[in-house]
Scaffold this motif. Structure first.
Motif, PDB file in Angstrom:
ATOM      1  N   ALA A  78       0.824  -1.215   0.000  1.00 50.50           N
ATOM      2  CA  ALA A  78       0.000   0.000   0.000  1.00 50.50           C
ATOM      3  C   ALA A  78       0.855   1.262   0.000  1.00 50.50           C
ATOM      4  CB  ALA A  78      -0.927   0.001   1.214  1.00 50.50           C
ATOM      5  N   LYS A  79       2.166   1.098   0.103  1.00 49.79           N
ATOM      6  CA  LYS A  79       3.086   2.237   0.213  1.00 49.79           C
ATOM      7  C   LYS A  79       2.628   3.160   1.337  1.00 49.79           C
ATOM      8  CE  LYS A  79       4.926   2.344  -4.499  1.00 49.79           C
ATOM      9  NZ  LYS A  79       4.142   1.257  -5.115  1.00 49.79           N
ATOM     10  N   HIS A  80       2.482   2.536   2.493  1.00 51.62           N
ATOM     11  CA  HIS A  80       1.928   3.245   3.643  1.00 51.62           C
ATOM     12  C   HIS A  80       2.671   2.832   4.900  1.00 51.62           C
ATOM     13  CE1 HIS A  80      -1.187   5.082   6.185  1.00 51.62           C
ATOM     14  NE2 HIS A  80      -1.046   4.024   6.958  1.00 51.62           N
ATOM     15  N   LEU A  81       2.966   3.818   5.727  1.00 49.59           N
ATOM     16  CA  LEU A  81       3.500   3.488   7.037  1.00 49.59           C
ATOM     17  C   LEU A  81       2.785   4.297   8.106  1.00 49.59           C
ATOM     18  CD1 LEU A  81       6.975   5.089   7.734  1.00 49.59           C
ATOM     19  CD2 LEU A  81       5.846   5.440   5.570  1.00 49.59           C
ATOM     20  N   SER A  82       2.840   3.785   9.306  1.00 52.16           N
ATOM     21  CA  SER A  82       2.175   4.475  10.406  1.00 52.16           C
ATOM     22  C   SER A  82       3.036   4.378  11.658  1.00 52.16           C
ATOM     23  CB  SER A  82       0.780   3.903  10.657  1.00 52.16           C
ATOM     24  OG  SER A  82       0.850   2.537  10.977  1.00 52.16           O
ATOM     25  N   LEU A  83       2.892   5.367  12.496  1.00 53.58           N
ATOM     26  CA  LEU A  83       3.560   5.408  13.791  1.00 53.58           C
ATOM     27  C   LEU A  83       2.486   5.334  14.859  1.00 53.58           C
ATOM     28  CD1 LEU A  83       6.131   5.918  15.548  1.00 53.58           C
ATOM     29  CD2 LEU A  83       5.552   8.353  15.424  1.00 53.58           C
ATOM     30  N   HIS A  84       2.621   4.347  15.744  1.00 55.45           N
ATOM     31  CA  HIS A  84       1.699   4.200  16.853  1.00 55.45           C
ATOM     32  C   HIS A  84       2.406   4.577  18.143  1.00 55.45           C
ATOM     33  CE1 HIS A  84      -1.262   1.228  14.767  1.00 55.45           C
ATOM     34  NE2 HIS A  84      -0.709   2.046  13.904  1.00 55.45           N
ATOM     35  N   ILE A  85       1.773   5.396  18.931  1.00 50.78           N
ATOM     36  CA  ILE A  85       2.316   5.778  20.234  1.00 50.78           C
ATOM     37  C   ILE A  85       1.302   5.328  21.278  1.00 50.78           C
ATOM     38  CG2 ILE A  85       3.184   7.663  21.665  1.00 50.78           C
ATOM     39  CD1 ILE A  85       3.490   9.337  19.110  1.00 50.78           C
ATOM     40  N   VAL A  86       1.746   4.400  22.154  1.00 49.94           N
ATOM     41  CA  VAL A  86       0.859   3.857  23.180  1.00 49.94           C
ATOM     42  C   VAL A  86       1.633   3.664  24.489  1.00 49.94           C
ATOM     43  CG1 VAL A  86      -0.663   1.947  23.825  1.00 49.94           C
ATOM     44  CG2 VAL A  86      -0.437   2.601  21.407  1.00 49.94           C
ATOM     45  N   PRO A  87       1.143   4.211  25.621  1.00 54.63           N
ATOM     46  CA  PRO A  87       0.074   5.191  25.697  1.00 54.63           C
ATOM     47  C   PRO A  87       0.596   6.590  25.372  1.00 54.63           C
ATOM     48  CG  PRO A  87       0.932   4.727  27.882  1.00 54.63           C
ATOM     49  CD  PRO A  87       1.711   3.857  26.923  1.00 54.63           C
ATOM     50  N   SER A  88      -0.235   7.428  24.882  1.00 57.51           N
ATOM     51  CA  SER A  88       0.179   8.795  24.552  1.00 57.51           C
ATOM     52  C   SER A  88       0.324   9.611  25.843  1.00 57.51           C
ATOM     53  CB  SER A  88      -0.862   9.466  23.642  1.00 57.51           C
ATOM     54  OG  SER A  88      -1.019   8.728  22.443  1.00 57.51           O
ATOM     55  N   GLN A  89       1.318  10.493  25.835  1.00 60.67           N
ATOM     56  CA  GLN A  89       1.583  11.333  26.997  1.00 60.67           C
ATOM     57  C   GLN A  89       1.610  12.800  26.553  1.00 60.67           C
ATOM     58  OE1 GLN A  89       5.359   9.894  28.426  1.00 60.67           O
ATOM     59  NE2 GLN A  89       4.515   7.938  29.152  1.00 60.67           N
ATOM     60  N   PRO A  90       1.293  13.720  27.447  1.00 57.95           N
ATOM     61  CA  PRO A  90       1.310  15.146  27.063  1.00 57.95           C
ATOM     62  C   PRO A  90       2.652  15.574  26.469  1.00 57.95           C
ATOM     63  CG  PRO A  90       0.157  14.883  29.135  1.00 57.95           C
ATOM     64  CD  PRO A  90       0.733  13.527  28.803  1.00 57.95           C
ATOM     65  N   GLY A  91       3.748  15.000  26.946  1.00 58.30           N
ATOM     66  CA  GLY A  91       5.076  15.332  26.424  1.00 58.30           C
ATOM     67  C   GLY A  91       5.303  14.884  24.997  1.00 58.30           C
ATOM     68  N   ASP A  92       4.393  14.066  24.482  1.00 58.23           N
ATOM     69  CA  ASP A  92       4.487  13.632  23.085  1.00 58.23           C
ATOM     70  C   ASP A  92       3.971  14.707  22.137  1.00 58.23           C
ATOM     71  OD1 ASP A  92       3.434  10.275  24.018  1.00 58.23           O
ATOM     72  OD2 ASP A  92       5.467  11.115  23.869  1.00 58.23           O
ATOM     73  N   SER A  93       3.335  15.725  22.666  1.00 57.66           N
ATOM     74  CA  SER A  93       2.805  16.798  21.822  1.00 57.66           C
ATOM     75  C   SER A  93       3.950  17.474  21.079  1.00 57.66           C
ATOM     76  CB  SER A  93       2.049  17.819  22.679  1.00 57.66           C
ATOM     77  OG  SER A  93       0.930  17.229  23.297  1.00 57.66           O
ATOM     78  N   ALA A  94       3.912  17.379  19.771  1.00 55.75           N
ATOM     79  CA  ALA A  94       5.005  17.868  18.926  1.00 55.75           C
ATOM     80  C   ALA A  94       4.574  17.709  17.467  1.00 55.75           C
ATOM     81  CB  ALA A  94       6.280  17.072  19.179  1.00 55.75           C
ATOM     82  N   VAL A  95       5.446  18.127  16.570  1.00 54.84           N
ATOM     83  CA  VAL A  95       5.220  17.848  15.144  1.00 54.84           C
ATOM     84  C   VAL A  95       6.020  16.605  14.782  1.00 54.84           C
ATOM     85  CG1 VAL A  95       5.504  18.674  12.780  1.00 54.84           C
ATOM     86  CG2 VAL A  95       4.834  20.273  14.584  1.00 54.84           C
ATOM     87  N   TYR A  96       5.378  15.682  14.115  1.00 56.10           N
ATOM     88  CA  TYR A  96       6.022  14.435  13.715  1.00 56.10           C
ATOM     89  C   TYR A  96       6.206  14.426  12.208  1.00 56.10           C
ATOM     90  CZ  TYR A  96       5.359  12.755  18.425  1.00 56.10           C
ATOM     91  OH  TYR A  96       5.432  12.612  19.795  1.00 56.10           O
ATOM     92  N   PHE A  97       7.455  14.220  11.790  1.00 57.44           N
ATOM     93  CA  PHE A  97       7.768  14.145  10.365  1.00 57.44           C
ATOM     94  C   PHE A  97       8.052  12.700   9.989  1.00 57.44           C
ATOM     95  CE2 PHE A  97       8.009  18.512   9.136  1.00 57.44           C
ATOM     96  CZ  PHE A  97       8.394  19.209  10.274  1.00 57.44           C
ATOM     97  N   CYS A  98       7.452  12.281   8.928  1.00 53.94           N
ATOM     98  CA  CYS A  98       7.767  11.016   8.295  1.00 53.94           C
ATOM     99  C   CYS A  98       8.831  11.284   7.231  1.00 53.94           C
ATOM    100  CB  CYS A  98       6.480  10.472   7.675  1.00 53.94           C
ATOM    101  SG  CYS A  98       6.675   9.104   6.544  1.00 53.94           S
ATOM    102  N   ALA A  99       9.784  10.387   7.071  1.00 58.99           N
ATOM    103  CA  ALA A  99      10.817  10.557   6.054  1.00 58.99           C
ATOM    104  C   ALA A  99      11.113   9.224   5.396  1.00 58.99           C
ATOM    105  CB  ALA A  99      12.095  11.138   6.666  1.00 58.99           C
ATOM    106  N   ALA A 100      11.461   9.281   4.142  1.00 62.79           N
ATOM    107  CA  ALA A 100      11.847   8.080   3.399  1.00 62.79           C
ATOM    108  C   ALA A 100      13.241   8.300   2.834  1.00 62.79           C
ATOM    109  CB  ALA A 100      10.847   7.804   2.290  1.00 62.79           C
ATOM    110  N   SER A 101      14.060   7.261   2.906  1.00 63.90           N
ATOM    111  CA  SER A 101      15.471   7.420   2.581  1.00 63.90           C
ATOM    112  C   SER A 101      15.965   6.295   1.686  1.00 63.90           C
ATOM    113  CB  SER A 101      16.272   7.436   3.884  1.00 63.90           C
ATOM    114  OG  SER A 101      17.643   7.471   3.641  1.00 63.90           O
ATOM    115  N   CYS A 102      16.844   6.646   0.757  1.00 67.32           N
ATOM    116  CA  CYS A 102      17.568   5.613   0.015  1.00 67.32           C
ATOM    117  C   CYS A 102      18.985   6.119  -0.202  1.00 67.32           C
ATOM    118  CB  CYS A 102      16.890   5.264  -1.298  1.00 67.32           C
ATOM    119  SG  CYS A 102      16.769   6.599  -2.491  1.00 67.32           S
TER     120      CYS A 102
END
Lengths: 117, 113
Positions: free
Chosen positions: A70-94
């Motif tokens: 599906a050319k899809h990835l996901s990030l799961h954060i469990v359990p979420s904490q207030p300190g996780d509040s941020a901007v999350y960037f996905c990146a692909a590398s070769c």
């Protein structure tokens, strides 16, 4: 042409619940997929990565899932904490070779995660 | 171990001027990448230096240039500044390991008025 897309500009989650951040890519040549976290006034910090030959990588509260078909990835954060509040960037590398361009890393536009206490 | 450092933190210039931004990589890292993050956009690749040489550049005009010094620190120069050059400029260093994870500095906020 955006090769890496994060279609959700923001996500709000209650503390203790799961946060799921999504990312889609178009180029099958990527070897690694990475997630970075960015707080205001700081540079992005590397969070977790996954090789294209795997479908899951886990590190503590963070798990990245890769669905190559599906050319899809996901990030799961469990359990979420207030300190996780941020901007999350996905990146692909070769890696194209040291004399032919080195690492080609394409970043998504980011998803801002709000974790409410 | 010290992380990637960048200077200055903030830089205000007027149109047509030149800006110089500096970056010191993590000790032992020979590669330095420069990115531009304009408001609301992701990180756009600018330049890659490795072992003193420019190895690759992104889709930016030639007025964006730079160099890498023998100690692997790097400078980014932006000539003939335009209003749309206002952005956060991030420097990252890497050991060129297979995963390609990069270690970023805090960035330089360039404002062009």
């Amino acid at each position: 042409d955006q090769q890496v897309k994060q279609n959700s500009p923001s996500l709000s989650v209650q503390e203790g619940r799961i946060s799921i951040l999504n990312c889609d890519y178009t180029n099958s040549m990527f070897d690694y997929f990475l997630w970075y976290k960015k707080y205001p006034a700081e540079g992005p910090t590397f969070l977790i990565s996954i090789s294209s030959i795997k479908d899951k990588n886990e590190d503590g509260r963070f798990t990245v899932f890769l669905n190559k078909s599906a050319k899809h990835l996901s990030l799961h954060i469990v359990p979420s904490q207030p300190g996780d509040s941020a901007v999350y960037f996905c990146a692909a590398s070769c890696f194209k070779g040291k004399n032919t361009g080195g690492f080609k890393t394409i970043f998504g536009a980011g998803t801002r995660l709000f974790v409410k206490a | 171990e010290a992380g990637v450092t960048q200077s200055p933190t903030h830089l205000i210039k007027t149109r047509g001027q030149q800006a110089t931004l500096r970056c010191s990589p993590i000790s032992g890292h020979t590669s330095v990448y420069w990115y531009q993050q304009a408001l609301g956009l992701g990180l756009q690749f600018l330049l890659w230096y490795d072992e003193g040489e420019e190895r690759n550049r992104g889709n930016f005009p030639p007025r964006f240039s730079g160099r890498q010094f023998p100690n692997y620190s790097s400078e980014l120069n932006v000539n003939a500044l335009e209003l749309e050059d206002s952005a956060l400029y991030l420097c990252a260093s890497t050991q060129n390991n297979p995963g390609g994870e990069q270690y970023f500095g805090p960035g330089t906020r360039l404002t062009v008025t």
